[in-house]
Design a protein around this motif. Structure first.
Motif, PDB file in Angstrom:
ATOM      1  N   UNK A  77       0.826  -1.201   0.000  1.00  0.00           N
ATOM      2  CA  UNK A  77       0.000   0.000   0.000  1.00  0.00           C
ATOM      3  C   UNK A  77       0.862   1.254   0.000  1.00  0.00           C
ATOM      4  N   UNK A  78       0.310   2.300  -0.593  1.00  0.00           N
ATOM      5  CA  UNK A  78       0.869   3.636  -0.459  1.00  0.00           C
ATOM      6  C   UNK A  78       0.079   4.351   0.632  1.00  0.00           C
ATOM      7  N   UNK A  79       0.789   4.890   1.625  1.00  0.00           N
ATOM      8  CA  UNK A  79       0.167   5.589   2.748  1.00  0.00           C
ATOM      9  C   UNK A  79       0.614   7.043   2.755  1.00  0.00           C
ATOM     10  N   UNK A  80      -0.128   7.901   3.458  1.00  0.00           N
ATOM     11  CA  UNK A  80       0.360   9.257   3.655  1.00  0.00           C
ATOM     12  C   UNK A  80       1.372   9.270   4.793  1.00  0.00           C
ATOM     13  N   UNK A  81       1.920  10.419   5.114  1.00  0.00           N
ATOM     14  CA  UNK A  81       2.980  10.500   6.108  1.00  0.00           C
ATOM     15  C   UNK A  81       2.561  10.084   7.498  1.00  0.00           C
ATOM     16  N   UNK A  82       1.262  10.132   7.776  1.00  0.00           N
ATOM     17  CA  UNK A  82       0.753   9.723   9.086  1.00  0.00           C
ATOM     18  C   UNK A  82       0.396   8.242   9.133  1.00  0.00           C
ATOM     19  N   UNK A  83       0.375   7.599   7.968  1.00  0.00           N
ATOM     20  CA  UNK A  83       0.062   6.174   7.931  1.00  0.00           C
ATOM     21  C   UNK A  83      -1.327   5.842   7.452  1.00  0.00           C
ATOM     22  N   UNK A  84      -2.068   6.827   6.957  1.00  0.00           N
ATOM     23  CA  UNK A  84      -3.406   6.557   6.448  1.00  0.00           C
ATOM     24  C   UNK A  84      -3.330   6.090   4.991  1.00  0.00           C
ATOM     25  N   UNK A  85      -4.207   5.157   4.629  1.00  0.00           N
ATOM     26  CA  UNK A  85      -4.177   4.560   3.303  1.00  0.00           C
ATOM     27  C   UNK A  85      -4.466   5.586   2.209  1.00  0.00           C
ATOM     28  N   UNK A  86      -3.668   5.528   1.141  1.00  0.00           N
ATOM     29  CA  UNK A  86      -3.879   6.339  -0.055  1.00  0.00           C
ATOM     30  C   UNK A  86      -4.382   5.443  -1.191  1.00  0.00           C
ATOM     31  N   UNK A  87      -3.631   4.371  -1.500  1.00  0.00           N
ATOM     32  CA  UNK A  87      -4.093   3.419  -2.512  1.00  0.00           C
ATOM     33  C   UNK A  87      -3.297   2.124  -2.406  1.00  0.00           C
ATOM     34  N   UNK A  88      -3.939   1.045  -2.824  1.00  0.00           N
ATOM     35  CA  UNK A  88      -3.253  -0.242  -2.867  1.00  0.00           C
ATOM     36  C   UNK A  88      -2.463  -0.332  -4.167  1.00  0.00           C
ATOM     37  N   UNK A  89      -1.210  -0.816  -4.041  1.00  0.00           N
ATOM     38  CA  UNK A  89      -0.342  -0.947  -5.201  1.00  0.00           C
ATOM     39  C   UNK A  89      -0.316  -2.364  -5.750  1.00  0.00           C
ATOM     40  N   UNK A  90      -0.450  -3.358  -4.874  1.00  0.00           N
ATOM     41  CA  UNK A  90      -0.412  -4.759  -5.312  1.00  0.00           C
ATOM     42  C   UNK A  90      -1.033  -5.630  -4.236  1.00  0.00           C
ATOM     43  N   UNK A  91      -1.714  -6.687  -4.660  1.00  0.00           N
ATOM     44  CA  UNK A  91      -2.279  -7.658  -3.732  1.00  0.00           C
ATOM     45  C   UNK A  91      -1.193  -8.595  -3.212  1.00  0.00           C
ATOM     46  N   UNK A  92      -1.387  -9.085  -2.002  1.00  0.00           N
ATOM     47  CA  UNK A  92      -0.580 -10.205  -1.525  1.00  0.00           C
ATOM     48  C   UNK A  92      -0.989 -11.425  -2.342  1.00  0.00           C
ATOM     49  N   UNK A  93      -0.073 -11.996  -3.130  1.00  0.00           N
ATOM     50  CA  UNK A  93      -0.462 -13.094  -4.015  1.00  0.00           C
ATOM     51  C   UNK A  93      -0.628 -14.434  -3.309  1.00  0.00           C
ATOM     52  N   UNK A  94      -0.306 -14.496  -2.033  1.00  0.00           N
ATOM     53  CA  UNK A  94      -0.398 -15.747  -1.287  1.00  0.00           C
ATOM     54  C   UNK A  94      -1.742 -15.827  -0.553  1.00  0.00           C
ATOM     55  N   UNK A  95      -1.966 -16.922   0.139  1.00  0.00           N
ATOM     56  CA  UNK A  95      -3.208 -17.117   0.881  1.00  0.00           C
ATOM     57  C   UNK A  95      -3.191 -16.196   2.099  1.00  0.00           C
ATOM     58  N   UNK A  96      -3.995 -15.164   2.080  1.00  0.00           N
ATOM     59  CA  UNK A  96      -3.950 -14.153   3.132  1.00  0.00           C
ATOM     60  C   UNK A  96      -4.479 -14.650   4.469  1.00  0.00           C
ATOM     61  N   UNK A  97      -5.069 -15.834   4.499  1.00  0.00           N
ATOM     62  CA  UNK A  97      -5.495 -16.403   5.783  1.00  0.00           C
ATOM     63  C   UNK A  97      -4.282 -16.854   6.590  1.00  0.00           C
ATOM     64  N   UNK A  98      -3.179 -17.184   5.916  1.00  0.00           N
ATOM     65  CA  UNK A  98      -1.986 -17.683   6.610  1.00  0.00           C
ATOM     66  C   UNK A  98      -0.722 -16.955   6.166  1.00  0.00           C
ATOM     67  N   UNK A  99      -0.864 -15.874   5.422  1.00  0.00           N
ATOM     68  CA  UNK A  99       0.297 -15.143   4.912  1.00  0.00           C
ATOM     69  C   UNK A  99       0.067 -13.638   5.045  1.00  0.00           C
TER      70      UNK A  99
END
Length: 294
Positions: A77-99
């Protein structure tokens, strides 16, 4: 000069990680993975603030737009300087339940090199990835806990560990293309009496690699040829990652963890989860800035 680590901030992190010094702001950011927070600490004023995130944040890097790039469970993700979400750049390609994304660093050309963690600790499905305007590319696989990402001063070596397997690797790296080749063992850790294993790392101006030893209660410094040349105790059983900071980049910061640790250990190390600091003789390197696509 290095006399040992002392308390810098009693942050009470469940799993402190990814300390990151901003030369422009003269502040240190770090994350609490299990606490789902990004912290901002000004050592000159002792001002401390944090931002809550909706999911675990494994690592952060500075972006040239003034914000942050971050590896979260769901992706990069791209965040602002405080850590708030701006936009997602790429998905986690693995199983997000365990990764989830774990440790990472920006390379000299502004790419994000970041790895994942296999929470089952059985399948070895974690990987090491490169992200830039071309998208997300897998560099390595078959890992359990990708960690310790750092680059030599000339950018020609990529260091990276598999914490659960107690091994630190080094690869040849081409900063022009982002290609990483010729993986070989740089150092091995642990024994029947020493559970210390390589977590997060950083490189100093002499090209020496510093690593925090999780469950080892210390930080070690290795020469470029793999020789152990120094080690320093930390007032926590589980130091997690180091980073150089301060105006002269000669303050070594170290995060730590307290989540899931035995009560007897926390009684012995009540500062577990704190941020520590130590003055060192050799300065670190200013961290490169991430170049967001588009």
């Amino acid at each position: 000069m290095a006399a040992g680590f002392e308390l810098a901030l009693d942050a009470q992190c469940a799993l402190g990680e990814s300390p990151l010094w901003s030369v422009a702001e003269e502040v240190l950011r770090f994350v609490d993975i299990k606490g789902r927070r990004i912290h901002r600490f000004d050592p000159a004023s002792s001002e401390h603030a944090s931002t809550q995130l909706p999911e675990e944040v494994g690592c952060i890097g500075l972006s040239d737009d003034g914000g942050l790039v971050a590896g979260l469970r769901s992706g990069i993700w791209l965040l602002d300087g405080d850590g708030h979400a701006v936009r997602k750049l790429a998905d986690n390609p693995e199983d997000q339940r365990t990764s989830r994304f774990n440790d990472g660093a920006v390379d000299p050309a502004g790419r994000f090199i970041v790895g994942t963690l296999d929470e089952t600790r059985e399948w070895g499905d974690a990987g090491l990835y490169r992200f830039d305007e071309r998208g997300l590319v897998r560099i390595d696989g078959g890992l359990i806990t990708s960690n310790g990402t750092a680059f030599s001063p000339d950018g020609r070596r990529l260091y990276h560990s598999d914490t659960f397997r107690h091994v630190l690797y080094v690869r040849d790296y081409d900063p022009a293309t982002g290609e990483a080749t010729n993986r070989r063992v740089f150092a091995r850790f642990g024994s029947e009496t020493d559970r210390g294993r390589p977590d997060g790392g950083a490189i100093d101006a002499d090209g020496c690699y510093w690593t925090a030893l999780y469950e080892g209660g210390r930080v070690q410094r290795y020469a470029p040829d793999g020789r152990l040349i120094a080690e320093y105790p930390v007032p926590a059983r589980c130091p997690t990652m180091v980073a150089f900071g301060g105006r002269d980049l000669r303050t070594l910061y170290c995060t730590s963890a307290r989540a899931g640790r035995p009560e007897a250990e926390l009684a012995e190390y009540p500062l577990s989860g704190a941020l520590f600091a130590m003055r060192v003789d050799v300065a670190g390197l200013a961290r490169p800035l991430f170049h967001p696509p588009g």
